[in-house]
Design an enzyme around this catalytic site. Structure first.
Site: not given
Ligand code: NAP
Length: 269
Positions: A38, A174, A178, A209, A212
């Protein structure tokens, strides 16, 4: 009883937060050792500590997944530390160009009009595509090369989104990123099958997370979202971690090129 991933080595990008962190911990509960990748070493260390508390080995590798050199260094470090890589979960991602975990989504993105594709700065589009699509491609292929060298196959799991199939106004970058991850998953599944590497994706619905957090802090929006989700709640990171566990384990040995949509029925149809 042996865990479902006993003594396997898994790399999880985005492992310092949300879905990635929950997945790393769930995998450790099932006997895996973890490489957490990360941007934030501080939050990555928290995931590493949680994995170690479960009696498994873990290491953090600071990685910007949009940078090819970082992805190659991650693959070298993981294979060098643990001798092999069995599983990759590519969860690093951003919801929009200015996203930082937990930052209020709308306030940094500007007005609703500014987010529309006809007004969106090209640099915003490129940032989201670079991290969410190119980043997953770079991670997948760097790790796949190590899996091929190891000769024992593997399982790659890409975190896409329900937005891969449902268009969302103001989130063209986005959604397209995806949808690209979904297709990338299918092409890689064909290309890597001969090496016994399976490639699948997960398209979560709305999950509690940091991504959101801003949306959920608006009570009216939260209520509307829950009302439109047939199962009657948002997802929790463990819902996605359990889907990833299935795809990582031998229970899914006949799955490749597939996408699962754990979304409480939100995007059904
Ligand atoms: P999250 O808590 O924000 O986690 C995402 C992590 O990815 C963060 O630690 C972030 O670091 C890191 N990151 C961002 N850019 C990066 C990069 N260039 N290199 C390495 N790490 C990077 O969000 P999450 O909800 O767990 O999201 C995880 C995945 O699930 C994402 O791909 C998201 O699009 C997908 N997703 C989430 C949801 C939802 O409802 N939460 C729904 C559908 C899909 P920083 O915080 O330091 O930027």
């Amino acid at each position: 009883m042996a865990g479902r991933l006993e003594d396997r080595v898994a790399v999880v990008t985005g492992g310092a937060s949300g879905i990635g962190r929950a997945t790393a911990i769930r995998f450790a509960e099932e006997g895996a050792d973890l490489v957490v990748a990360d941007l934030s070493a501080e939050r990555g260390a928290e995931t590493v500590a949680a994995v170690k508390a479960l009696g498994r080995k873990a290491a953090f590798v600071r990685t910007d997944t949009s940078q090819n050199a970082d992805c190659e260094a991650l693959a070298d470090a993981a294979a060098g530390t643990f001798g092999r890589i069995d599983v990759l979960v590519a969860a690093a991602g951003i919801s929009h160009a200015l996203y930082v975990s937990g930052a209020p989504t709308e306030s940094v993105q500007g007005t609703r009009d500014a987010a529309m594709l006809i007004n969106k700065p090209v640099e915003y589009w490129e940032k989201v595509l670079n991290v969410n699509l190119t980043g997953v491609m770079l991670t997948d292929r760097a790790i796949a090369r190590k899996m091929i060298e190891g000769g024992k196959g593997g399982s790659i799991i890409n975190i896409a989104s329900g937005a891969a199939k449902i268009p969302i106004q103001g989130a063209a970058d986005y959604c397209v990123s995806k949808a690209g991850v979904w297709m990338l998953t299918k092409v890689l599944a064909l290309e890597l099958a001969a090496h016994r590497i399976r490639v699948n994706a997960i398209g979560p619905g709305f999950i509690e997370t940091p991504m959101t957090a801003s949306m959920r802090s608006d009570e009216d929006r939260l209520r509307a979202l829950i009302a439109s989700t047939p199962i009657g709640r948002l997802g929790v990171p463990e819902d996605i971690a359990n889907s990833a566990l299935f795809l990582a384990s031998d229970e899914s040995s006949f799955y490749t090129g597939e996408i699962l949509f754990p979304d409480g029925g939100l995007f059904t149809g």
